[in-house]
Each structure stands twice: as structure tokens, then as C-alpha cells.
Motif scaffolding. Sequence first.
Motif, PDB file in Angstrom:
ATOM      1  N   MET A 415       0.823  -1.200   0.000  1.00  0.00           N
ATOM      2  CA  MET A 415       0.000   0.000   0.000  1.00  0.00           C
ATOM      3  C   MET A 415       0.864   1.261   0.000  1.00  0.00           C
ATOM      4  SD  MET A 415      -2.894  -1.417  -0.135  1.00  0.00           S
ATOM      5  CE  MET A 415      -3.975   0.004   0.044  1.00  0.00           C
ATOM      6  N   GLY A 416       1.956   1.238   0.762  1.00  0.00           N
ATOM      7  CA  GLY A 416       2.845   2.393   0.806  1.00  0.00           C
ATOM      8  C   GLY A 416       3.503   2.673  -0.534  1.00  0.00           C
ATOM      9  N   ALA A 417       3.852   1.611  -1.262  1.00  0.00           N
ATOM     10  CA  ALA A 417       4.481   1.778  -2.573  1.00  0.00           C
ATOM     11  C   ALA A 417       3.503   2.370  -3.587  1.00  0.00           C
ATOM     12  CB  ALA A 417       5.008   0.426  -3.063  1.00  0.00           C
ATOM     13  N   ILE A 418       2.277   1.863  -3.588  1.00  0.00           N
ATOM     14  CA  ILE A 418       1.274   2.381  -4.525  1.00  0.00           C
ATOM     15  C   ILE A 418       0.973   3.845  -4.210  1.00  0.00           C
ATOM     16  CG2 ILE A 418      -1.118   2.176  -5.280  1.00  0.00           C
ATOM     17  CD1 ILE A 418       0.704  -0.028  -6.339  1.00  0.00           C
ATOM     18  N   LYS A 419       0.843   4.175  -2.923  1.00  0.00           N
ATOM     19  CA  LYS A 419       0.595   5.567  -2.538  1.00  0.00           C
ATOM     20  C   LYS A 419       1.761   6.462  -2.970  1.00  0.00           C
ATOM     21  CE  LYS A 419      -2.486   5.165   1.470  1.00  0.00           C
ATOM     22  NZ  LYS A 419      -2.636   5.506   2.915  1.00  0.00           N
ATOM     23  N   ALA A 420       2.984   5.956  -2.889  1.00  0.00           N
ATOM     24  CA  ALA A 420       4.150   6.749  -3.276  1.00  0.00           C
ATOM     25  C   ALA A 420       4.098   7.112  -4.756  1.00  0.00           C
ATOM     26  CB  ALA A 420       5.434   5.977  -2.964  1.00  0.00           C
ATOM     27  N   ILE A 421       3.745   6.148  -5.590  1.00  0.00           N
ATOM     28  CA  ILE A 421       3.655   6.405  -7.035  1.00  0.00           C
ATOM     29  C   ILE A 421       2.563   7.419  -7.314  1.00  0.00           C
ATOM     30  CG2 ILE A 421       3.136   5.351  -9.270  1.00  0.00           C
ATOM     31  CD1 ILE A 421       4.358   2.734  -8.138  1.00  0.00           C
ATOM     32  N   ASN A 422       1.424   7.263  -6.659  1.00  0.00           N
ATOM     33  CA  ASN A 422       0.317   8.193  -6.831  1.00  0.00           C
ATOM     34  C   ASN A 422       0.698   9.592  -6.354  1.00  0.00           C
ATOM     35  OD1 ASN A 422      -2.270   8.993  -7.519  1.00  0.00           O
ATOM     36  ND2 ASN A 422      -3.191   8.305  -5.619  1.00  0.00           N
ATOM     37  N   ALA A 423       1.400   9.663  -5.214  1.00  0.00           N
ATOM     38  CA  ALA A 423       1.822  10.959  -4.673  1.00  0.00           C
ATOM     39  C   ALA A 423       2.765  11.678  -5.633  1.00  0.00           C
ATOM     40  CB  ALA A 423       2.491  10.768  -3.315  1.00  0.00           C
ATOM     41  N   ALA A 424       3.684  10.916  -6.248  1.00  0.00           N
ATOM     42  CA  ALA A 424       4.619  11.516  -7.207  1.00  0.00           C
ATOM     43  C   ALA A 424       3.867  12.088  -8.408  1.00  0.00           C
ATOM     44  CB  ALA A 424       5.642  10.481  -7.661  1.00  0.00           C
ATOM     45  N   GLU A 425       2.895  11.353  -8.889  1.00  0.00           N
ATOM     46  CA  GLU A 425       2.117  11.822 -10.044  1.00  0.00           C
ATOM     47  C   GLU A 425       1.300  13.061  -9.683  1.00  0.00           C
ATOM     48  OE1 GLU A 425       2.397  10.930 -13.061  1.00  0.00           O
ATOM     49  OE2 GLU A 425       3.611   9.123 -12.823  1.00  0.00           O
ATOM     50  N   LEU A 426       0.704  13.064  -8.509  1.00  0.00           N
ATOM     51  CA  LEU A 426      -0.053  14.237  -8.069  1.00  0.00           C
ATOM     52  C   LEU A 426       0.854  15.454  -7.951  1.00  0.00           C
ATOM     53  CD1 LEU A 426      -2.368  12.692  -5.308  1.00  0.00           C
ATOM     54  CD2 LEU A 426      -3.114  13.700  -7.478  1.00  0.00           C
ATOM     55  N   ALA A 427       2.059  15.245  -7.423  1.00  0.00           N
ATOM     56  CA  ALA A 427       3.000  16.351  -7.249  1.00  0.00           C
ATOM     57  C   ALA A 427       3.428  16.938  -8.586  1.00  0.00           C
ATOM     58  CB  ALA A 427       4.223  15.884  -6.468  1.00  0.00           C
ATOM     59  N   LEU A 428       3.605  16.081  -9.579  1.00  0.00           N
ATOM     60  CA  LEU A 428       4.031  16.539 -10.901  1.00  0.00           C
ATOM     61  C   LEU A 428       2.987  17.418 -11.575  1.00  0.00           C
ATOM     62  CD1 LEU A 428       5.697  13.252 -12.208  1.00  0.00           C
ATOM     63  CD2 LEU A 428       6.874  15.412 -11.723  1.00  0.00           C
ATOM     64  N   SER A 429       1.734  17.226 -11.205  1.00  0.00           N
ATOM     65  CA  SER A 429       0.661  18.042 -11.790  1.00  0.00           C
ATOM     66  C   SER A 429       0.243  19.177 -10.862  1.00  0.00           C
ATOM     67  CB  SER A 429      -0.554  17.162 -12.100  1.00  0.00           C
ATOM     68  OG  SER A 429      -1.068  16.566 -10.922  1.00  0.00           O
ATOM     69  N   THR A 430       1.085  19.467  -9.871  1.00  0.00           N
ATOM     70  CA  THR A 430       0.782  20.500  -8.873  1.00  0.00           C
ATOM     71  C   THR A 430       1.731  21.679  -9.003  1.00  0.00           C
ATOM     72  OG1 THR A 430      -0.068  18.875  -7.275  1.00  0.00           O
ATOM     73  CG2 THR A 430       0.661  20.991  -6.396  1.00  0.00           C
ATOM     74  N   ASP A 431       1.183  22.877  -8.963  1.00  0.00           N
ATOM     75  CA  ASP A 431       2.009  24.076  -8.862  1.00  0.00           C
ATOM     76  C   ASP A 431       2.317  24.274  -7.381  1.00  0.00           C
ATOM     77  OD1 ASP A 431       3.131  26.594  -8.693  1.00  0.00           O
ATOM     78  OD2 ASP A 431       1.744  27.510 -10.116  1.00  0.00           O
ATOM     79  N   PRO A 432       3.581  24.167  -6.981  1.00  0.00           N
ATOM     80  CA  PRO A 432       3.939  24.281  -5.557  1.00  0.00           C
ATOM     81  C   PRO A 432       3.432  25.558  -4.898  1.00  0.00           C
ATOM     82  CG  PRO A 432       5.791  23.435  -6.802  1.00  0.00           C
ATOM     83  CD  PRO A 432       4.757  23.858  -7.812  1.00  0.00           C
ATOM     84  N   LYS A 433       3.214  26.605  -5.693  1.00  0.00           N
ATOM     85  CA  LYS A 433       2.719  27.863  -5.134  1.00  0.00           C
ATOM     86  C   LYS A 433       1.317  27.712  -4.548  1.00  0.00           C
ATOM     87  CE  LYS A 433       5.388  30.755  -8.329  1.00  0.00           C
ATOM     88  NZ  LYS A 433       5.312  31.758  -9.435  1.00  0.00           N
ATOM     89  N   ASN A 434       0.594  26.689  -5.024  1.00  0.00           N
ATOM     90  CA  ASN A 434      -0.785  26.498  -4.574  1.00  0.00           C
ATOM     91  C   ASN A 434      -0.908  25.490  -3.434  1.00  0.00           C
ATOM     92  OD1 ASN A 434      -1.707  28.265  -6.590  1.00  0.00           O
ATOM     93  ND2 ASN A 434      -1.772  26.596  -8.103  1.00  0.00           N
ATOM     94  N   VAL A 435       0.217  24.951  -2.980  1.00  0.00           N
ATOM     95  CA  VAL A 435       0.197  23.926  -1.933  1.00  0.00           C
ATOM     96  C   VAL A 435      -0.149  24.553  -0.585  1.00  0.00           C
ATOM     97  CG1 VAL A 435       1.645  22.334  -0.616  1.00  0.00           C
ATOM     98  CG2 VAL A 435       1.774  22.368  -3.104  1.00  0.00           C
ATOM     99  N   LYS A 436      -1.073  23.937   0.109  1.00  0.00           N
ATOM    100  CA  LYS A 436      -1.521  24.457   1.406  1.00  0.00           C
ATOM    101  C   LYS A 436      -0.739  23.855   2.585  1.00  0.00           C
ATOM    102  CE  LYS A 436      -4.726  26.729  -0.749  1.00  0.00           C
ATOM    103  NZ  LYS A 436      -4.565  28.185  -0.980  1.00  0.00           N
ATOM    104  N   VAL A 437      -0.214  22.640   2.392  1.00  0.00           N
ATOM    105  CA  VAL A 437       0.477  21.957   3.489  1.00  0.00           C
ATOM    106  C   VAL A 437       1.930  21.684   3.081  1.00  0.00           C
ATOM    107  CG1 VAL A 437       0.486  19.984   5.060  1.00  0.00           C
ATOM    108  CG2 VAL A 437      -1.697  20.836   4.140  1.00  0.00           C
ATOM    109  N   PRO A 438       2.893  22.463   3.554  1.00  0.00           N
ATOM    110  CA  PRO A 438       4.302  22.201   3.219  1.00  0.00           C
ATOM    111  C   PRO A 438       4.821  20.962   3.937  1.00  0.00           C
ATOM    112  CG  PRO A 438       4.134  24.011   4.766  1.00  0.00           C
ATOM    113  CD  PRO A 438       2.723  23.666   4.378  1.00  0.00           C
TER     114      PRO A 438
END
Length: 474
Positions: A415-438
Amino acid sequence: MECISVFDMLKIGVGPSSSHTLGPWRAAERWIKELKVSGHFDKVENIKVDLFGSLSLTGKGHATDYAVMLGLSGANPETIPTESIEQTIIDIKSTGLLMFNNERALPFSFKDDIVFNRKFLPFHANGMIFSATINGRKRKSTFYSIGGGFVVKEERQNSKANKIIFYCTFPYPVENGVKLLEFCKQLNLPVSGVVLENEKSIRDEETIDFELKRIWSTMLECMCIGCHTEGNLPGGLNVRRRAFDMHKTLKDEVPYSNPQEWMASIRNTEVKFRQILQWVSCFALSVNEVNAALGRVVTAPTNGSAGVIPAVLMYYMVIENHEADFQHIKKFLLVAGEIGSIFKKGATISAAMGGCQAEIGVSSAMAAAALCELLGGTPEQVLVAAEIAMEHHLGLTCDPIRGLVQIPCIERNSMGAIKAINAAELALSTDPKNVKVPLDSVVNTMWETAKDMNSKYKETSEGGLAVRVNLTDC
């Protein structure tokens, strides 16, 4: 501030636990060194080990008693033939003798000279006291296994009171995510580049490459062994190894004779979404099944979470980028190690202190960040990936059934590995300026959550699945 190397976060050792197996093993080695430095080693008449807190409550399921005896015997967890472990323990039990540092035969009772004390020592949940009788008098030394194979002495807790200051010798000391991004901007380097500069300040790049190749080789071999080993895991729960069955279903009939050829054969398999999920799960399960059977793994950052990082890196190597080479492996491991060190400095990587969020959560964050950089993420996005992965592990408890690193630990790596891949993909489509939780906020939150968590959910096997599952059904 601690000066933590990548090779502190990624260590080769024997399963099933970094804090309950590798830590006590290393503590025994350190105690022997103390005795030698002080000139007392040759005068020792007998020895005794007291285990406290979580080491006592789940120690037998984590093979803590085995680890202590192996460490006292002078065995090296990085090189000991794992198939010889059982016989070494049998010999100690049957003869009543232990070869102290493989130099001196001392009387040793498996039942009486390793004592499991349910009470907790004040500094950390994983405390242990080594005692030696010298000229009829006891000489004691207290150690704490603080997670990930890290071991500290009791006096470290008083370092501030005693005005002892520890300096980090890295040219670019990273205390948190904000500081890491500052160095990335200052040096115009990716996260892996900053980490490499720090590592080069304490060892040459040839040595760095050699050690990183050794770590990856151990990870790859571990996955390969796990995917090709059938049967049930030891410990009494009769847990069926699943990586073997999954691998058998997934693989093509392409012949291979070593781990490298095995990787090449996987690249030729079908990779629809379901197959990708299955392959990643297979890789993660394989590592932690080897770990549960006292096999050799890479602590990343712990043994209980050792499957996440190799599974995600293997995913990148055999599915995402068929042209991947050592340079990609190097960047991945450098980034993963740095993110893990940020969590260790700002929170904990010990399940006995923070529950499973401190193990699977941290390993998922490490893998997510590393994958994000390989996929072209900016340093800001790399930290976003780590934050997303940890955010969705907050509050995860550690409640191993019968104290064994099997249920639910093995599946959690998948589960941790699958979440890691998903998290990386979400981050790639995210503008860091819009992140609410550093990232630094989630590190602090994880630590606050750890402190608020009931002790029965912190690797004591006194709550959750550990008490709710009927062992007669296992």
C-alpha cells in the motif's frame, strides 16, 4: 543538528526489524567495543541482557533475543550467511556457551541471561541494558534502539543539560524542507545534487557509487529471492508467501539466470494498469516476506518498511523507463535518503515511538520524492510528493499480530508503494505555489500525532489487530 548520511538511512541488515533486530544487534557490537576500549573485555566472567518496553513486549516476534546473541557472538548483520543463523542459536541453546565476539567462550543461558522486562525506560520505548560480571562486580551499559537501526547511549538524553553541542560537518546541512530548497536554489541543483555534495564531503564519489550499487544490488537480490521462494513464513501464524504466486501469474516464459536477466524479462511483460498494480505489490511483498524470514534486506528507513523503496525504484526501472541505468538509481537513493533524514530529525522513524506512520509513512514519502525527481519534478515538487505521501499515512498505528512483522506489516509495504507512485504523479501536476500543506508542517504534525497516540498502538501488540484477531484462525 544531526549529520545524517544516506548510508545511515539505507543500511544493509537482517530482518525482521531494524529497531528490534538490527538495533539490538548493533548495540551488542558497541558494548563489546566499549569493553575492549576500557580493557575489561578479557576480564568478563558472564554476561546478561535486559530488554525493556517495546523490545520486551514484541521482542520474541521480532527475533530480538536472536539478534542480541548474534551481536554478542561477533556476527556481522551485513555479511553473516542468513542460512547459518538458526544453527548458531541452536548451538548456544544446547551448549549453554556463547563465543563472546567469537573470541571467548562464556556461560550463557538462553532462558535466564536475556530478560524481558515489560516496564519502559524513560528515554525511549526500546531500551536495553547490557551487564557484565567482572571480578564479581556488575558493569552495566544502557542503549536505546531509536529506529532504523540507529542506536544511542543513555547519556545522549542529557546532552543539552550538559551543554554538549553536536555539529553537522556537511557543507550544506539540511534541517528541514525549507533549508533543503534554499540549498537547491543557492547551488542551482536538484535535491539529489545537494545530497551528493554533502556525501562527497565525507567520502569520495567512487566510494559513494560503490556503496549505492551495493545497496541496490541487495534490494534487487532480495526482491528476486522473495519472488522465487514458495511456502509459509516462520513464526506460527502460517502466513502464506504471496509474492511467489503473484510472480508466477505475472511473468512471461522468458528464461533468465540472474537478477539482471530477471529484470529484463519483466520489461517484456504486459503492463496494463492492473498488471502494474500487481507488479508493484509483488515487489513490495517479496522484500518483506524475505525480511519476515530473517533474510537480508536494506533498512529503508526500517526493516518493517523495507519493501516500499525497492518496489517503487523497480517500478521505475522495469515499467516506467526501460533505459534506466545506475545514474537513475543513484539519484533515487540520494533523494530518498535525504527525505528520510528530515523525518528522523523532525519526528521519528521508530514505530515504537510513532506507530506505523513513522515507518510505512516515512518510506512512502521517501519513495514518492525520489520517483518525482526521476520523472522530472522540480525540487519544490519533490517535497510536495513527500508531503502528499505522508499526509495520507498520518495516524497509522503499529499493531503486529503476535509481535511478528507479518500481519499487517507485509501488505502495508504494498500500500505504501502504490501511494508513493500516486503521490509523485499528483506532485508533478501540482504548482507548488498552490500547496496548502508544506512538508515541514506534515513532519511536525506526524510528530505531534505520534506523541498523542496511545502506547498500545506503538509496536507493543497490545491493541488493534494484535488483540482483535483470533489466533486460532491464523
